[in-house]
Motif scaffolding. Sequence first.
Motif, PDB file in Angstrom:
ATOM      1  N   VAL A   1       0.857  -1.193   0.000  1.00  0.00           N
ATOM      2  CA  VAL A   1       0.000   0.000   0.000  1.00  0.00           C
ATOM      3  C   VAL A   1       0.895   1.244   0.000  1.00  0.00           C
ATOM      4  O   VAL A   1       1.784   1.372   0.863  1.00  0.00           O
ATOM      5  N   PRO A   2       0.720   2.191  -0.929  1.00  0.00           N
ATOM      6  CA  PRO A   2       1.542   3.410  -0.939  1.00  0.00           C
ATOM      7  C   PRO A   2       1.241   4.300   0.278  1.00  0.00           C
ATOM      8  O   PRO A   2       0.211   4.177   0.946  1.00  0.00           O
ATOM      9  N   GLN A   3       2.175   5.210   0.524  1.00  0.00           N
ATOM     10  CA  GLN A   3       2.005   6.162   1.617  1.00  0.00           C
ATOM     11  C   GLN A   3       0.856   7.129   1.308  1.00  0.00           C
ATOM     12  O   GLN A   3       0.623   7.489   0.150  1.00  0.00           O
ATOM     13  N   GLN A   4       0.157   7.580   2.353  1.00  0.00           N
ATOM     14  CA  GLN A   4      -0.971   8.499   2.260  1.00  0.00           C
ATOM     15  C   GLN A   4      -2.129   7.922   1.440  1.00  0.00           C
ATOM     16  O   GLN A   4      -2.848   8.666   0.789  1.00  0.00           O
ATOM     17  N   GLU A   5      -2.304   6.598   1.504  1.00  0.00           N
ATOM     18  CA  GLU A   5      -3.471   5.957   0.924  1.00  0.00           C
ATOM     19  C   GLU A   5      -4.032   4.954   1.919  1.00  0.00           C
ATOM     20  O   GLU A   5      -3.281   4.394   2.734  1.00  0.00           O
ATOM     21  N   ALA A   6      -5.325   4.784   1.817  1.00  0.00           N
ATOM     22  CA  ALA A   6      -6.010   3.816   2.678  1.00  0.00           C
ATOM     23  C   ALA A   6      -6.838   2.883   1.794  1.00  0.00           C
ATOM     24  O   ALA A   6      -7.711   3.359   1.060  1.00  0.00           O
ATOM     25  N   TRP A   7      -6.565   1.565   1.879  1.00  0.00           N
ATOM     26  CA  TRP A   7      -7.299   0.580   1.101  1.00  0.00           C
ATOM     27  C   TRP A   7      -8.293  -0.112   2.012  1.00  0.00           C
ATOM     28  O   TRP A   7      -7.913  -0.703   3.040  1.00  0.00           O
ATOM     29  N   VAL A   8      -9.561  -0.042   1.617  1.00  0.00           N
ATOM     30  CA  VAL A   8     -10.634  -0.645   2.408  1.00  0.00           C
ATOM     31  C   VAL A   8     -10.870  -2.073   1.890  1.00  0.00           C
ATOM     32  O   VAL A   8     -11.158  -2.268   0.693  1.00  0.00           O
ATOM     33  N   VAL A   9     -10.750  -3.042   2.798  1.00  0.00           N
ATOM     34  CA  VAL A   9     -10.859  -4.462   2.438  1.00  0.00           C
ATOM     35  C   VAL A   9     -12.172  -5.019   2.986  1.00  0.00           C
ATOM     36  O   VAL A   9     -12.516  -4.781   4.159  1.00  0.00           O
ATOM     37  N   GLU A  10     -12.887  -5.756   2.120  1.00  0.00           N
ATOM     38  CA  GLU A  10     -14.104  -6.473   2.517  1.00  0.00           C
ATOM     39  C   GLU A  10     -13.833  -7.974   2.456  1.00  0.00           C
ATOM     40  O   GLU A  10     -13.160  -8.465   1.532  1.00  0.00           O
ATOM     41  N   ARG A  11     -14.354  -8.677   3.418  1.00  0.00           N
ATOM     42  CA  ARG A  11     -14.252 -10.135   3.446  1.00  0.00           C
ATOM     43  C   ARG A  11     -15.651 -10.720   3.295  1.00  0.00           C
ATOM     44  O   ARG A  11     -16.512 -10.486   4.142  1.00  0.00           O
TER      45      ARG A  11
ATOM     46  N   GLY B   1     -17.922  -9.758   1.241  1.00  0.00           N
ATOM     47  CA  GLY B   1     -18.888  -8.691   1.062  1.00  0.00           C
ATOM     48  C   GLY B   1     -19.118  -7.807   2.261  1.00  0.00           C
ATOM     49  O   GLY B   1     -19.957  -6.893   2.215  1.00  0.00           O
ATOM     50  N   ARG B   2     -18.359  -8.004   3.335  1.00  0.00           N
ATOM     51  CA  ARG B   2     -18.532  -7.203   4.551  1.00  0.00           C
ATOM     52  C   ARG B   2     -17.201  -6.559   4.907  1.00  0.00           C
ATOM     53  O   ARG B   2     -16.129  -7.124   4.668  1.00  0.00           O
ATOM     54  N   PHE B   3     -17.322  -5.343   5.468  1.00  0.00           N
ATOM     55  CA  PHE B   3     -16.105  -4.617   5.832  1.00  0.00           C
ATOM     56  C   PHE B   3     -15.261  -5.455   6.780  1.00  0.00           C
ATOM     57  O   PHE B   3     -15.740  -5.990   7.780  1.00  0.00           O
ATOM     58  N   HIS B   4     -13.969  -5.537   6.425  1.00  0.00           N
ATOM     59  CA  HIS B   4     -13.051  -6.327   7.248  1.00  0.00           C
ATOM     60  C   HIS B   4     -12.030  -5.430   7.950  1.00  0.00           C
ATOM     61  O   HIS B   4     -11.962  -5.398   9.174  1.00  0.00           O
ATOM     62  N   ARG B   5     -11.226  -4.682   7.157  1.00  0.00           N
ATOM     63  CA  ARG B   5     -10.212  -3.809   7.764  1.00  0.00           C
ATOM     64  C   ARG B   5      -9.701  -2.820   6.721  1.00  0.00           C
ATOM     65  O   ARG B   5     -10.033  -2.910   5.531  1.00  0.00           O
ATOM     66  N   ILE B   6      -8.858  -1.903   7.166  1.00  0.00           N
ATOM     67  CA  ILE B   6      -8.229  -0.892   6.305  1.00  0.00           C
ATOM     68  C   ILE B   6      -6.734  -1.168   6.300  1.00  0.00           C
ATOM     69  O   ILE B   6      -6.102  -1.242   7.355  1.00  0.00           O
ATOM     70  N   LEU B   7      -6.196  -1.347   5.112  1.00  0.00           N
ATOM     71  CA  LEU B   7      -4.780  -1.656   4.985  1.00  0.00           C
ATOM     72  C   LEU B   7      -3.936  -0.395   5.215  1.00  0.00           C
ATOM     73  O   LEU B   7      -4.200   0.666   4.657  1.00  0.00           O
ATOM     74  N   GLU B   8      -2.918  -0.550   6.028  1.00  0.00           N
ATOM     75  CA  GLU B   8      -1.991   0.533   6.310  1.00  0.00           C
ATOM     76  C   GLU B   8      -0.899   0.559   5.245  1.00  0.00           C
ATOM     77  O   GLU B   8      -0.660  -0.443   4.556  1.00  0.00           O
ATOM     78  N   PRO B   9      -0.209   1.697   5.057  1.00  0.00           N
ATOM     79  CA  PRO B   9       0.880   1.747   4.075  1.00  0.00           C
ATOM     80  C   PRO B   9       1.968   0.731   4.398  1.00  0.00           C
ATOM     81  O   PRO B   9       2.338   0.520   5.559  1.00  0.00           O
ATOM     82  N   GLY B  10       2.421   0.048   3.364  1.00  0.00           N
ATOM     83  CA  GLY B  10       3.461  -0.956   3.527  1.00  0.00           C
ATOM     84  C   GLY B  10       3.006  -2.320   3.044  1.00  0.00           C
ATOM     85  O   GLY B  10       2.128  -2.451   2.184  1.00  0.00           O
ATOM     86  N   LEU B  11       3.599  -3.363   3.627  1.00  0.00           N
ATOM     87  CA  LEU B  11       3.315  -4.739   3.238  1.00  0.00           C
ATOM     88  C   LEU B  11       2.044  -5.229   3.916  1.00  0.00           C
ATOM     89  O   LEU B  11       1.878  -5.087   5.133  1.00  0.00           O
ATOM     90  N   ASN B  12       1.141  -5.826   3.125  1.00  0.00           N
ATOM     91  CA  ASN B  12      -0.098  -6.402   3.636  1.00  0.00           C
ATOM     92  C   ASN B  12      -0.352  -7.727   2.908  1.00  0.00           C
ATOM     93  O   ASN B  12      -0.050  -7.866   1.708  1.00  0.00           O
ATOM     94  N   ILE B  13      -0.926  -8.688   3.640  1.00  0.00           N
ATOM     95  CA  ILE B  13      -1.226 -10.018   3.096  1.00  0.00           C
ATOM     96  C   ILE B  13      -2.720 -10.252   3.210  1.00  0.00           C
ATOM     97  O   ILE B  13      -3.316 -10.063   4.279  1.00  0.00           O
ATOM     98  N   LEU B  14      -3.344 -10.685   2.106  1.00  0.00           N
ATOM     99  CA  LEU B  14      -4.767 -10.964   2.057  1.00  0.00           C
ATOM    100  C   LEU B  14      -5.004 -12.427   1.658  1.00  0.00           C
ATOM    101  O   LEU B  14      -4.130 -13.086   1.070  1.00  0.00           O
ATOM    102  N   ILE B  15      -6.205 -12.876   1.975  1.00  0.00           N
ATOM    103  CA  ILE B  15      -6.602 -14.242   1.610  1.00  0.00           C
ATOM    104  C   ILE B  15      -7.297 -14.183   0.272  1.00  0.00           C
ATOM    105  O   ILE B  15      -8.270 -13.427   0.111  1.00  0.00           O
TER     106      ILE B  15
END
Length: 356
Positions: free
Chosen positions: A41-51, A53-67
């Motif tokens: 995730v780039p700096q100064q961006e927020a990625w909204v993740v749904e699991r 079809g439902r809100f799961h979490r917001i990815l922080e800048p840096g390395l993130n792992i998803l299923i």
Amino acid sequence: MLARAARGTGALLLRGSIQASGRAPRRASSGLPRNTVVLFVPQQEAWVVERMGRFHRILEPGLNILIPVLDRIRYVQSLKEIVINVPEQSAVTLDNVTLQIDGVLYLRIMDPYKASYGVEDPEYAVTQLAQTTMRSELGKLSLDKVFRERESLNASIVDAINQAADCWGIRCLRYEIKDIHVPPRVKESMQMQVEAERRKRATVLESEGTRESAINVAEGKKQAQILASEAEKAEQINQAAGEASAVLAKAKAKAEAIRILAAALTQHNGDAAASLTVAEQYVSAFSKLAKDSNTILLPSNPGDVTSMVAQAMGVYGALTKAPMPGAQDSVSSGSSRDVQGTDGSLDEEFDRVKLS
């Protein structure tokens, strides 16, 4: 190597999705990256993740792992300050003047969750809110106050937008009015008003200058009169002091002369010197007759200097010496005869002068 490959794969997938969509990337939901298990995730961006079809979490800048399959990136929100141009619109002021006004809006997403699920299009919603708030605030002000209270108008619009956009997770930082266009007739009347105000100021300043000039002239004359009177007063005081000094000097000189004369008369041949002085003064006085006035008092024999000197010396001797008892009567009778003869001759001479 694994991280570099994952970053490159994510970038290629993001670029491919953007080209497939055929539109410019939006800050909300367009151009979404795919789930590649490992995401950066780039700096100064927020990625909204749904699991599922439902809100799961917001990815922080840096390395993130998803299923895969279960997790999906639903929204991408930019946390940078966003600049939005508010289109030109018409608004009516308190005194029923129609204005064309536009502005610039500066905002920032503070809560990515509210910005994603609180409103469909945050930028469009804030723009519409800014336009309606601008119309509402302009309707509370007259035309003159719109130009004078521009900063307070901007602050009022910012406060109104922040109150409404709080539930959207958006904060309005600034709002600036760019241009205000007034109708041509109103502009002409404003120009005439400005010219009249300038002429009024010029007239007032000219009158104040005339008044100040008159006051200064009067004050100058007053000071001049005061200084002149003080100078005259000082001159009179100095003149009086000089006259007093002169009189005192003359008195001292006369007293000194009298003392010297008295000392001289007591010396040898003092009477002869006094007789000579009286004769000189008589001759000097006789030469000045009839120069200042036509009325002249002459003795019976003005050419007999000897008798006049003898008479003057007799008076002086009578005043300075005490007369003898036996000679007092003779001196008195002689003096009375001399006085009577002198008076008679003086009366005759006075009558003769008056007749002439």
